[in-house]
Motif scaffolding. Structure first.
Motif, PDB file in Angstrom:
ATOM      1  N   VAL A 270       0.903  -1.217  -0.106  1.00 16.47           N
ATOM      2  CA  VAL A 270      -0.074  -0.051  -0.067  1.00 16.47           C
ATOM      3  C   VAL A 270       0.834   1.229  -0.038  1.00 16.47           C
ATOM      4  O   VAL A 270       0.574   2.130  -0.868  1.00 16.47           O
ATOM      5  CB  VAL A 270      -1.015  -0.023   1.440  1.00 16.47           C
ATOM      6  CG1 VAL A 270      -1.662   1.170   1.304  1.00 16.47           C
ATOM      7  CG2 VAL A 270      -2.071  -1.065   1.236  1.00 16.47           C
ATOM      8  N   TYR A 271       1.843   1.357   0.944  1.00 14.15           N
ATOM      9  CA  TYR A 271       2.428   2.510   0.945  1.00 14.15           C
ATOM     10  C   TYR A 271       3.795   2.861   0.308  1.00 14.15           C
ATOM     11  O   TYR A 271       4.057   4.040  -0.020  1.00 14.15           O
ATOM     12  CB  TYR A 271       2.976   2.770   2.794  1.00 14.15           C
ATOM     13  CG  TYR A 271       1.777   2.895   3.441  1.00 14.15           C
ATOM     14  CD1 TYR A 271       1.599   4.251   3.833  1.00 14.15           C
ATOM     15  CD2 TYR A 271       1.335   1.832   4.122  1.00 14.15           C
ATOM     16  CE1 TYR A 271       0.377   4.646   4.721  1.00 14.15           C
ATOM     17  CE2 TYR A 271       0.246   2.244   5.142  1.00 14.15           C
ATOM     18  CZ  TYR A 271      -0.185   3.705   5.313  1.00 14.15           C
ATOM     19  OH  TYR A 271      -1.113   4.069   6.165  1.00 14.15           O
ATOM     20  N   ARG A 272       4.261   1.661  -0.536  1.00 15.93           N
ATOM     21  CA  ARG A 272       5.430   1.930  -1.057  1.00 15.93           C
ATOM     22  C   ARG A 272       5.103   1.370  -2.365  1.00 15.93           C
ATOM     23  O   ARG A 272       6.105   1.240  -3.219  1.00 15.93           O
ATOM     24  CB  ARG A 272       6.590   1.011  -0.580  1.00 15.93           C
ATOM     25  CG  ARG A 272       7.105   1.219   0.812  1.00 15.93           C
ATOM     26  CD  ARG A 272       7.475   2.584   0.820  1.00 15.93           C
ATOM     27  NE  ARG A 272       8.625   3.140   0.106  1.00 15.93           N
ATOM     28  CZ  ARG A 272       8.985   4.195   0.046  1.00 15.93           C
ATOM     29  NH1 ARG A 272       8.627   5.166   0.745  1.00 15.93           N
ATOM     30  NH2 ARG A 272       9.798   4.538  -1.169  1.00 15.93           N
ATOM     31  N   GLN A 273       3.801   1.096  -3.043  1.00 22.78           N
ATOM     32  CA  GLN A 273       3.903   0.707  -4.278  1.00 22.78           C
ATOM     33  C   GLN A 273       4.368   1.847  -5.417  1.00 22.78           C
ATOM     34  O   GLN A 273       4.247   2.948  -5.224  1.00 22.78           O
ATOM     35  CB  GLN A 273       2.112   0.345  -4.362  1.00 22.78           C
ATOM     36  CG  GLN A 273       1.484   1.891  -4.378  1.00 22.78           C
ATOM     37  CD  GLN A 273      -0.028   1.314  -4.708  1.00 22.78           C
ATOM     38  OE1 GLN A 273      -0.643   1.285  -5.580  1.00 22.78           O
ATOM     39  NE2 GLN A 273      -0.687   1.447  -3.365  1.00 22.78           N
ATOM     40  N   PRO A 274       4.556   1.256  -6.430  1.00 24.01           N
ATOM     41  CA  PRO A 274       4.701  -0.174  -6.982  1.00 24.01           C
ATOM     42  C   PRO A 274       5.849  -1.017  -6.253  1.00 24.01           C
ATOM     43  O   PRO A 274       7.030  -0.481  -6.432  1.00 24.01           O
ATOM     44  CB  PRO A 274       4.536  -0.231  -8.417  1.00 24.01           C
ATOM     45  CG  PRO A 274       5.317   1.021  -8.756  1.00 24.01           C
ATOM     46  CD  PRO A 274       5.084   1.886  -7.702  1.00 24.01           C
ATOM     47  N   VAL A 275       5.706  -1.993  -5.705  1.00 19.34           N
ATOM     48  CA  VAL A 275       7.026  -2.871  -5.288  1.00 19.34           C
ATOM     49  C   VAL A 275       6.973  -4.247  -5.605  1.00 19.34           C
ATOM     50  O   VAL A 275       6.057  -4.961  -6.028  1.00 19.34           O
ATOM     51  CB  VAL A 275       6.715  -2.683  -3.415  1.00 19.34           C
ATOM     52  CG1 VAL A 275       6.986  -1.440  -2.932  1.00 19.34           C
ATOM     53  CG2 VAL A 275       5.622  -3.502  -3.161  1.00 19.34           C
TER      54      VAL A 275
ATOM     55  N   ASP B 285      11.531  -6.049  -2.901  1.00 23.54           N
ATOM     56  CA  ASP B 285      11.245  -4.634  -1.971  1.00 23.54           C
ATOM     57  C   ASP B 285      10.831  -5.170  -0.554  1.00 23.54           C
ATOM     58  O   ASP B 285      11.304  -4.728   0.502  1.00 23.54           O
ATOM     59  CB  ASP B 285      10.424  -3.839  -2.684  1.00 23.54           C
ATOM     60  CG  ASP B 285      10.836  -3.249  -3.893  1.00 23.54           C
ATOM     61  OD1 ASP B 285      12.170  -3.225  -4.306  1.00 23.54           O
ATOM     62  OD2 ASP B 285      10.227  -2.956  -4.672  1.00 23.54           O
ATOM     63  N   ILE B 286       9.576  -6.059  -0.498  1.00 18.25           N
ATOM     64  CA  ILE B 286       9.061  -6.387   0.619  1.00 18.25           C
ATOM     65  C   ILE B 286       9.995  -7.004   1.467  1.00 18.25           C
ATOM     66  O   ILE B 286      10.016  -6.829   2.566  1.00 18.25           O
ATOM     67  CB  ILE B 286       7.951  -7.267   0.191  1.00 18.25           C
ATOM     68  CG1 ILE B 286       6.847  -6.568  -0.575  1.00 18.25           C
ATOM     69  CG2 ILE B 286       7.153  -7.669   1.486  1.00 18.25           C
ATOM     70  CD1 ILE B 286       5.773  -7.421  -1.276  1.00 18.25           C
ATOM     71  N   GLU B 287      10.683  -8.015   0.967  1.00 20.01           N
ATOM     72  CA  GLU B 287      11.535  -8.918   1.631  1.00 20.01           C
ATOM     73  C   GLU B 287      12.701  -7.838   2.246  1.00 20.01           C
ATOM     74  O   GLU B 287      13.026  -8.343   3.506  1.00 20.01           O
ATOM     75  CB  GLU B 287      12.174  -9.988   0.799  1.00 20.01           C
ATOM     76  CG  GLU B 287      11.109 -11.012   0.423  1.00 20.01           C
ATOM     77  CD  GLU B 287      11.638 -12.280  -0.139  1.00 20.01           C
ATOM     78  OE1 GLU B 287      12.622 -12.117  -0.842  1.00 20.01           O
ATOM     79  OE2 GLU B 287      10.933 -13.104  -0.193  1.00 20.01           O
ATOM     80  N   GLU B 288      13.058  -6.817   1.444  1.00 15.37           N
ATOM     81  CA  GLU B 288      14.037  -6.099   2.055  1.00 15.37           C
ATOM     82  C   GLU B 288      13.500  -5.417   3.099  1.00 15.37           C
ATOM     83  O   GLU B 288      14.479  -5.214   4.390  1.00 15.37           O
ATOM     84  CB  GLU B 288      14.517  -5.070   0.922  1.00 15.37           C
ATOM     85  CG  GLU B 288      15.831  -4.323   1.235  1.00 15.37           C
ATOM     86  CD  GLU B 288      16.400  -3.283   0.330  1.00 15.37           C
ATOM     87  OE1 GLU B 288      16.876  -2.544   0.595  1.00 15.37           O
ATOM     88  OE2 GLU B 288      15.834  -3.388  -0.922  1.00 15.37           O
TER      89      GLU B 288
END
Lengths: 266, 207, 207
Positions: B106-111, B115-118
């Motif tokens: 939601v907050y960092r899209q597009p990811v 990115d999520i794992e980092e």
């Protein structure tokens, strides 16, 4: 529905060796096993008293205490003789009967009126108990689901509808805060409302590019319908997309249209 | 009591028995209904008649079917999804990991998944991504131009609808959080820096 | 899926729901069937129509009735003796002691175990209370504010459902016995006193 009625009859007309015992022997001699049958038929001292009152046609409103007490004590002595467990409740009642009887023997002081009958409490309890007894019988005669009533219970194929979890904005924010708290590059990841709409636009632009492959820069701005802030946000989103290497901006020559396409260098 | 002298009465009894039984009734059990004074063949015939009667009933809600252990009435299959609403499963909750994954999207899209794992410091459960996609809350909006060309995830309109939002900008901002961590001057400085980056569009003009 | 655009469809769905539900359906539950897009008054009207449809059905096996916790279909009473042949796990009849205990809870609720013992003149068998609780006929609705804080027992909606009643007011009156003993004026006076005692407790507390 008649079960309890018959059962009640069985209770109030105790049977010994298959034969109904309709009256007590005058000498009150009861073989021990017969007495047990008798006592099991009664639900307690009140039940026994009611039985005696009915059996000997005593007037419940003018109970001859001497007679009733004598009858009752006869039973209780036999009970004690065979050490029945029930005796405690019955003994309590003996004491009460004897007390009432002796109070009735006392000369009445003149100032006490007749309404202070020592039997009043006993009569009240007997009547209340008899009301309950009859209520119990009526209840038992009512049709019951499973016995006298069968309710519909046909089958249907349960479709498992897994309810998707509900989340609130607060859940989302607190999850994001947790992420940020743990992330090492904290300062890099602060997000305000405005940045969020930039990121939302980034996703939207990517969606459009996915569909159209290549778009003219100006086609991404809905100048007629969007206010200035939104247009600025859209522009910021394009810049951010370019900075993150997600889109490629191309222009053939100065002042010719700028084109956006998804970065697909390989 | 009902007289058992005709097939109509017997059909009524069978129907009542089948509609009130929580499990299928075998022929043996149904014979007991008639104190075994009925032939199995007769019973089968009656059941078939009941079945036909209900098929012919318009409009209709139930059907008589034969299953492994006997006969039963069941709701017509097309009604089952509605009937299932009467005892829904308890709503589930997303795990903390799933919520964090969603929050990042939601907050960092597009990811990308990377990115999520980092950000989370742990591997992303592929089921979480799939779950969110199946719910149509996130989708792939492109690929990042790096080796492996990982998918870029973003939230969808459905997500906004389900959270009753018009735009992501309606989500609570993180500013308040910054204040919690950096209680004073520092917070203000950071906030100003953030604000300076982006224009404030809290009150977009009405179209 | 079926369209909910007409009353026929709605009646079919209600009928299927009622024929397949093992317990009575409340209006609230039935509203859920239609995702709450139906008025309660409409629902009541449809239920009445279904009830009439089945009453008019010839020959017929079932009837729609309203009991304490909602609506249910049940086999016509005259069929029950036959149907009970199929039901090996029939609920037991209670002993006289248990029925007396139940009667006290029914007519004098809310009562403590002590109240029951005083009325019956004997100790209450704890199994009786447990049995009635397990059947969900009675439950604890509070504690009396005396030393030991004894539990107060009252009857449940299930009890009323199982006795085919809508409310405690439908129970047989308890007064007939008094008439037998006191045939005239006195009876009336006593009856009034007894009724005054019982009258407060017609509506058990909601579960």
């Amino acid at each position: 529905m008649t079960t309890l009625v018959t059962e009640l009859k069985a209770h109030t007309e105790p049977r010994l060796h298959g034969e109904a015992i309709t009256s007590l022997p005058h000498d009150l001699y009861i073989p021990p096993d017969a007495l047990e049958v008798y006592l099991e038929a009664f639900e307690g001292p009140l039940d026994l008293l009611l039985y005696l009152i009915r059996k000997h046609n005593l007037d419940i409103l003018d109970i001859p205490m001497a007679e009733l007490t004598r009858q009752y004590m006869g039973y209780v002595e036999k009970m004690q003789a065979i050490k029945l467990e029930l005796a405690a409740d019955y003994l309590l009642m003996s004491a009460m009967l004897i007390e009432i009887k002796s109070r009735m023997l006392l000369p009445k002081p003149d100032e006490v009126e007749s309404e202070d009958d020592p039997r009043a409490e006993l009569v009240r309890r007997l009547m209340e108990y008899e009301a309950i007894k009859s209520a119990a019988q009526k209840l038992d005669e009512l049709p019951q689901v499973g016995l006298d009533l069968m309710v519909a219970n046909a089958y249907f194929e349960q479709v498992i509808q897994v309810q998707a979890p509900q989340i609130s904005m607060e859940d989302l924010l607190s999850a994001w805060q947790n992420v940020l708290k743990r992330a090492s590059h904290f300062a890099h990841h602060k997000v305000g409302k405005s940045e969020l709409s930039v990121r939302e636009h980034m996703s939207q632009i990517l969606r459009q590019l996915k569909e159209h492959n290549m778009m003219e820069f100006s086609a991404l701005f809905d100048v007629e319908n969007e206010g200035i802030p939104k247009l600025v946000v859209c522009f910021l989103a394009i810049l951010e997309l370019a900075r993150e290497g997600l889109v490629k901006l191309t222009q053939q020559a100065a002042f010719t249209p700028i084109y956006l396409q998804i970065n697909q260098s390989n | 009591m009902v007289e058992l002298n005709n097939t109509t009465q017997m059909k009524i009894m069978l129907e009542a028995a089948l509609l009130t039984s929580p499990s299928p009734l075998s022929l043996e059990l149904m014979l007991r209904l008639f104190s075994e004074r009925v032939e199995r063949a007769t019973l089968r015939m009656l059941l078939d008649e009941i079945k036909q009667d209900w098929l012919a009933r318009k409009p209709n809600s139930m059907e008589l079917v034969e299953v492994a252990s006997g006969w039963r009435f069941q709701a017509l299959p097309e009604l089952a999804p509605f009937l299932s609403r009467l005892n829904p499963e308890r709503p589930q909750r997303y795990s903390r990991a799933a919520m964090e994954t969603l929050a990042i999207i939601v907050y960092r899209q597009p990811v990308t998944r990377g990115d999520i794992e980092e950000l989370r410091g742990v591997a992303v459960n592929p089921n979480t991504i799939r779950q969110l996609q199946e719910r149509d809350w996130i989708d792939v909006v492109g690929q990042r131009d790096v080796p492996g060309r990982p998918s870029l995830y973003a939230t969808t309109k459905t997500f906004l609808d389900d959270l009753n939002l018009k735009s992501l900008a309606d989500l609570p901002a993180i500013d308040t959080f910054v204040e919690q961590i950096f209680p004073d001057d520092e917070a203000i400085a950071i906030e100003q820096a953030v604000q300076a980056d982006f224009i404030d569009n809290k009150d977009p003009p009405a179209n």
